[in-house]
Structures are given as C-alpha cells and as structure tokens.
Design a protein around this motif. Structure first.
Motif, mmCIF file in Angstrom:
data_model
loop_
_atom_site.group_PDB
_atom_site.id
_atom_site.type_symbol
_atom_site.label_atom_id
_atom_site.label_comp_id
_atom_site.label_asym_id
_atom_site.label_seq_id
_atom_site.Cartn_x
_atom_site.Cartn_y
_atom_site.Cartn_z
ATOM 1 N N LEU A 212 0.932 -1.167 0.077
ATOM 2 C CA LEU A 212 -0.103 0.048 0.064
ATOM 3 C C LEU A 212 0.883 1.384 -0.012
ATOM 4 C CD1 LEU A 212 -2.934 -1.047 2.789
ATOM 5 C CD2 LEU A 212 -2.696 -1.646 0.083
ATOM 6 N N ARG A 213 0.826 2.269 -1.002
ATOM 7 C CA ARG A 213 1.416 3.447 -0.714
ATOM 8 C C ARG A 213 0.353 4.464 -0.133
ATOM 9 N NH1 ARG A 213 2.638 4.644 -7.113
ATOM 10 N NH2 ARG A 213 0.488 4.003 -7.303
ATOM 11 N N ASP A 214 -0.817 4.221 -0.268
ATOM 12 C CA ASP A 214 -1.850 5.114 0.325
ATOM 13 C C ASP A 214 -2.709 4.005 0.627
ATOM 14 O OD1 ASP A 214 -2.930 4.913 -1.959
ATOM 15 O OD2 ASP A 214 -3.472 7.262 -2.013
ATOM 16 N N GLY A 215 -3.818 4.475 1.478
ATOM 17 C CA GLY A 215 -5.044 3.179 1.251
ATOM 18 C C GLY A 215 -5.564 3.162 2.812
ATOM 19 N N GLN A 216 -6.270 2.077 3.226
ATOM 20 C CA GLN A 216 -6.931 2.009 4.166
ATOM 21 C C GLN A 216 -6.888 0.366 4.651
ATOM 22 O OE1 GLN A 216 -10.685 3.958 3.988
ATOM 23 N NE2 GLN A 216 -11.206 3.834 6.075
ATOM 24 N N ILE A 217 -6.675 0.153 5.896
ATOM 25 C CA ILE A 217 -6.990 -1.088 6.591
ATOM 26 C C ILE A 217 -8.273 -1.124 7.649
ATOM 27 C CG2 ILE A 217 -5.775 -3.009 7.993
ATOM 28 C CD1 ILE A 217 -4.348 -2.703 5.582
ATOM 29 N N MET A 218 -9.129 -1.858 7.456
ATOM 30 C CA MET A 218 -10.432 -1.811 8.324
ATOM 31 C C MET A 218 -10.493 -3.122 8.903
ATOM 32 S SD MET A 218 -14.354 -0.903 7.258
ATOM 33 C CE MET A 218 -13.955 0.628 6.493
ATOM 34 N N TYR B 132 1.456 3.808 12.030
ATOM 35 C CA TYR B 132 1.242 4.472 10.806
ATOM 36 C C TYR B 132 0.418 5.889 10.796
ATOM 37 C CZ TYR B 132 2.711 0.217 8.529
ATOM 38 O OH TYR B 132 3.499 -0.730 8.025
ATOM 39 N N GLU B 133 0.550 6.365 11.914
ATOM 40 C CA GLU B 133 -0.061 7.764 12.126
ATOM 41 C C GLU B 133 0.175 8.615 11.208
ATOM 42 O OE1 GLU B 133 -0.181 9.193 16.037
ATOM 43 O OE2 GLU B 133 1.968 9.062 16.480
ATOM 44 N N ASP B 134 1.427 8.840 10.925
ATOM 45 C CA ASP B 134 2.338 9.780 10.124
ATOM 46 C C ASP B 134 2.385 9.257 8.529
ATOM 47 O OD1 ASP B 134 2.869 11.368 12.267
ATOM 48 O OD2 ASP B 134 4.429 10.562 12.645
ATOM 49 N N SER B 135 1.671 8.347 8.102
ATOM 50 C CA SER B 135 1.900 7.670 6.754
ATOM 51 C C SER B 135 0.417 7.938 6.115
ATOM 52 C CB SER B 135 1.679 6.024 6.918
ATOM 53 O OG SER B 135 0.692 5.562 7.284
ATOM 54 N N LYS B 136 0.230 7.677 4.788
ATOM 55 C CA LYS B 136 -0.890 8.048 4.140
ATOM 56 C C LYS B 136 -1.891 6.687 4.100
ATOM 57 C CE LYS B 136 1.139 11.043 0.598
ATOM 58 N NZ LYS B 136 1.454 11.071 -0.913
ATOM 59 N N ILE B 137 -1.656 5.958 5.099
ATOM 60 C CA ILE B 137 -2.482 4.816 5.498
ATOM 61 C C ILE B 137 -3.521 4.988 6.504
ATOM 62 C CG2 ILE B 137 -2.595 2.170 5.590
ATOM 63 C CD1 ILE B 137 -0.026 2.205 4.307
ATOM 64 N N LYS B 138 -4.876 4.647 6.175
ATOM 65 C CA LYS B 138 -5.765 4.876 7.196
ATOM 66 C C LYS B 138 -5.918 3.492 8.081
ATOM 67 C CE LYS B 138 -9.189 7.191 9.749
ATOM 68 N NZ LYS B 138 -8.943 8.306 10.551
ATOM 69 N N ILE B 139 -5.928 3.432 9.471
ATOM 70 C CA ILE B 139 -6.342 2.294 9.898
ATOM 71 C C ILE B 139 -7.618 2.270 10.692
ATOM 72 C CG2 ILE B 139 -5.469 0.469 11.448
ATOM 73 C CD1 ILE B 139 -3.622 0.743 9.108
ATOM 74 N N ASN B 140 -8.849 1.553 10.530
ATOM 75 C CA ASN B 140 -9.851 1.784 11.190
ATOM 76 C C ASN B 140 -10.081 0.712 12.184
ATOM 77 O OD1 ASN B 140 -10.675 2.322 7.984
ATOM 78 N ND2 ASN B 140 -11.463 4.021 9.321
#
Length: 222
Positions: free
Chosen positions: A123-129, A164-172
């Motif tokens: 993942l370069r950016d994106g989301q993990i839920m 990952y708080e300083d990355s472009k990846i959102k963790i839900n």
C-alpha cells in the motif's frame, strides 16, 4: 480503479461491505475459503455494474497468505483491506472445547494479523479496516475466549494506528454489536437475533464513517 480485499465476503457483514464498496467505485477482491458464497456476492456486485473477483484463501495459513497476496500484487495495485472474517463459539468458559479455542484464535487473531502484514507493504496509501466487535471493548458472559480474541485485535489495531499515524494509510477499528445474521444459527447464545441491526444497516454506518479511527455501533435497533 482502486482495489479492496474483503475477507469473509461471502455472507453477512462482509458481503454487504463488499457490495457497498463496489457501489462507491472500488474493485473488490472477495476472499474466503470456498468460492460458492463468494460467487453469489460477485454476481450481485456485477449485476449493479460493479467489478469483483474471487480469491480463495485460508487466512490462517501463513504460507498461503504470503503467496496469494504476492501473486495478486503482481497484476493489481492494492488500495485497502477489510479484515472481516471471524468465528465465534459461545457458552460457559469451562465448556469451550480445544478446537473451538483454536478456531477463534486462528481466524480472529492470526488471520487478521497475517493478512495485514502481507497487504501493508503493497500500500502506498489506502486503508486497513479491522472488524472487531463490541466484545473487544468490554467483557461479556459466555464470550470469554471470543472476547479475548477481539481484545487482541483491538490492541493490534490501536498499535498499528500509532505506527502508521504519519503515513497515508488509514487504520480503522470497527466495534459493532450482534447482527441479525446466520452467525447465531448453531448457538443458543442469542435467543432472538431479529432485535439486532441487519448487516446492511451496519455496513452503511461503517461506510459512512470510514474516515474515523474508531467506529462503534451498538447492536440494538434504535
């Protein structure tokens, strides 16, 4: 087109999340151990003009997870992962069988960790839920091991959020109560699941709040 993997996408919440994500324009990879139910989800998505493919995978198997995700990443640019697959066995703690304990820890904890570890590097950016359950917020009678597995994933998710708080990846972290699904068919733990929200109702709330770190959805209908 951005691609989401959804585990346990053949029924219940996973199916409805996949359908709603497809409606938002994502390409879906529907993951599960058998293709039969996944095929039904795929057909429903395609009937509405969406795009979906099936990935048969046992998320409890480290080698299989690594191999499958590597193969996918060769031709598809991954954007997100929904760790939805889960198993629950309920009853007095001393009556829970060894295999039931193993089932819950292997699927709920190990499977989520393995899938996340394999997907994140792509993942370069994106989301993990991570679909956790309110059993990851508070202990419950007759859910001792199930709650233990969900508390583990809560800690896993909160730690990932910090990492990952300083990355472009959102963790839900998604904490939802019981739903009106076949999840309860082989258990007398819930007498009347019709008082719960439907998977579609829960999925709609989740999709609406995808930008939040933590999503809490209680089980009873308002």
């Amino acid at each position: 087109m951005k691609t989401f993997i959804v585990t346990g996408a053949g029924s219940g919440l996973g199916k409805d999340l996949a359908i709603l994500l497809a409606q938002k324009g994502y390409h879906l990879l529907l993951a599960g151990r058998t293709s039969e139910k996944l095929t039904t989800t795929k057909k429903e998505i395609e009937a509405e003009g969406g795009k979906a493919d099936i990935v048969v995978i046992d998320i409890r198997n480290p080698e299989e997870v690594i191999r499958t995700i590597e193969e996918i990443s060769q031709t598809i640019e991954l954007y997100g992962l929904v760790n939805n697959a889960g198993v629950g066995h309920f009853g007095p703690f001393v009556d829970i069988e060894d295999q039931q304990i193993t089932d819950m820890l292997d699927t709920n904890v190990l499977g989520t960790i393995l899938m996340t570890r394999s997907v994140l590097p792509h993942l370069r950016d994106g989301q993990i839920m991570n679909i956790i359950s309110t059993a990851g917020l508070r202990g419950k009678i007759n859910e001792v091991v199930y709650a233990a597995s969900k508390f583990a994933i809560r800690g896993f998710t909160e730690s990932l959020q910090k990492e990952y708080e300083d990355s472009k990846i959102k963790i839900n972290a998604v904490y939802m109560g019981g739903m009106d699904t076949p999840f309860w068919e082989n258990s007398d733990h819930v007498k009347d699941s019709s008082r719960f929200r439907s998977p579609r109702e829960v999925a709609e709330i989740i999709i609406d709040q995808m930008n939040q770190d933590s999503i809490i959805i209680e089980s009873k209908k308002s």
